[in-house]
Write a protein that holds these residues in place. Structure first.
Motif, mmCIF file in Angstrom:
data_model
loop_
_atom_site.group_PDB
_atom_site.id
_atom_site.type_symbol
_atom_site.label_atom_id
_atom_site.label_comp_id
_atom_site.label_asym_id
_atom_site.label_seq_id
_atom_site.Cartn_x
_atom_site.Cartn_y
_atom_site.Cartn_z
ATOM 1 N N ILE A 83 10.249 2.339 10.305
ATOM 2 C CA ILE A 83 8.881 2.369 10.077
ATOM 3 C C ILE A 83 8.406 3.779 10.227
ATOM 4 N N ARG A 84 8.685 4.515 11.007
ATOM 5 C CA ARG A 84 8.356 6.007 11.101
ATOM 6 C C ARG A 84 8.597 6.709 9.914
ATOM 7 N N ALA A 85 9.616 6.426 9.227
ATOM 8 C CA ALA A 85 10.130 7.197 8.069
ATOM 9 C C ALA A 85 8.959 6.907 6.796
ATOM 10 N N PHE A 86 8.765 5.625 7.055
ATOM 11 C CA PHE A 86 7.698 4.855 5.944
ATOM 12 C C PHE A 86 6.355 5.655 6.321
ATOM 13 N N GLN A 87 5.910 5.848 7.478
ATOM 14 C CA GLN A 87 4.632 6.105 7.897
ATOM 15 C C GLN A 87 4.697 7.791 7.616
ATOM 16 N N GLN A 88 5.959 8.424 7.802
ATOM 17 C CA GLN A 88 5.739 9.776 7.251
ATOM 18 C C GLN A 88 5.625 10.145 5.758
ATOM 19 N N LYS A 89 6.277 8.815 5.333
ATOM 20 C CA LYS A 89 6.121 9.060 3.496
ATOM 21 C C LYS A 89 4.866 8.887 2.962
ATOM 22 N N SER A 90 4.134 7.805 3.610
ATOM 23 C CA SER A 90 2.932 7.774 3.242
ATOM 24 C C SER A 90 1.952 8.602 3.369
ATOM 25 N N LEU A 126 -5.533 4.225 1.779
ATOM 26 C CA LEU A 126 -5.365 3.037 2.406
ATOM 27 C C LEU A 126 -4.014 2.505 3.051
ATOM 28 N N LEU A 127 -3.117 2.838 2.040
ATOM 29 C CA LEU A 127 -1.626 2.593 2.240
ATOM 30 C C LEU A 127 -1.351 3.338 3.599
ATOM 31 N N ASP A 128 -1.771 4.500 3.633
ATOM 32 C CA ASP A 128 -1.413 5.350 4.761
ATOM 33 C C ASP A 128 -2.080 4.942 6.098
ATOM 34 N N LEU A 129 -3.344 4.589 5.599
ATOM 35 C CA LEU A 129 -3.921 3.965 7.091
ATOM 36 C C LEU A 129 -3.452 2.708 7.627
#
Length: 201
Positions: A83-90, A126-129
């Motif tokens: 999930i952390r990788a998706f958070q960094q990508k967003s 919003l995706l990032d949030l």
């Protein structure tokens, strides 16, 4: 003796209660890990972003619009494993999409393009949030990914329309008509005073 017996029983009670708490904590952690795994799978399955230009104008603008090219390149790399990788990508996408608004090429610097870029910025932010929340709403994240795709297509189609309109030749007299319709060039509406008319002073 009574004192030692009371201390002994209280220690046993304390040890049993600690063991019980540890088992509850382990069960809760296991439940949380399973929930996170399901959220991760849903996000990974739904994270399909359009990283290729859809229209001819979108493809040609890659050569002249550096920020657009960088944003599409960032979309192309899909995060993996956590999930952390998706958070960094967003977070990276959020930074790159903000740059689109700053350096719009002259031919695309028009209200329809600006409004679509603003909408795209809103969706990416919003995706990032949502992906940085403690309890990540995976359905909302996947919905936002599909909405971002729709905004990307809409933006590129609008670019295509602008390019097609620019190919239409201007007819004779059309430029004069456009100048006449321009309200910034209009003569101010001041009353004309006739010097022959008597005035009351």
């Amino acid at each position: 003796m009574k004192y030692n017996l009371a201390v002994f029983f209280s220690l046993i009670f304390l040890l049993l209660s600690c063991k019980d708490d540890n088992q509850k904590r382990i069960a809760e952690n296991k439940k949380e890990m399973q929930k996170r795994a399901v959220v991760f799978k849903n996000i990974e399955k739904g994270w399909v972003l359009y990283d290729e230009p859809v229209t001819e104008a979108g493809e040609k603008s890659i050569a002249s619009w550096n920020e657009w090219r960088i944003f599409l390149a960032e979309l192309a790399v899909k995060p993996k494993k956590t999930i952390r990788a998706f958070q960094q990508k967003s977070k990276a996408l959020s930074k790159k999409v903000m740059a689109l608004d700053d350096n719009i090429p002259y031919e695309y610097n028009k209200p329809p393009i600006k409004s679509r870029i603003s909408t795209l910025i809103t969706k990416v932010r919003l995706l990032d949030l949502f992906i940085h929340l403690d309890n990540i709403p995976d359905k909302k994240v996947t919905l936002l990914v599909s909405e971002i795709n729709l905004e990307l297509v809409s933006l590129q189609r609008q670019m295509d329309k602008i390019v097609e309109k620019s190919k239409i030749p201007i007819e004779e007299g059309e430029s004069d008509l456009l100048k006449m319709m321009d309200t910034t060039r209009a003569i101010p509406n001041t009353p004309i005073i006739d010097p022959n008319i008597p005035r009351v002073e």
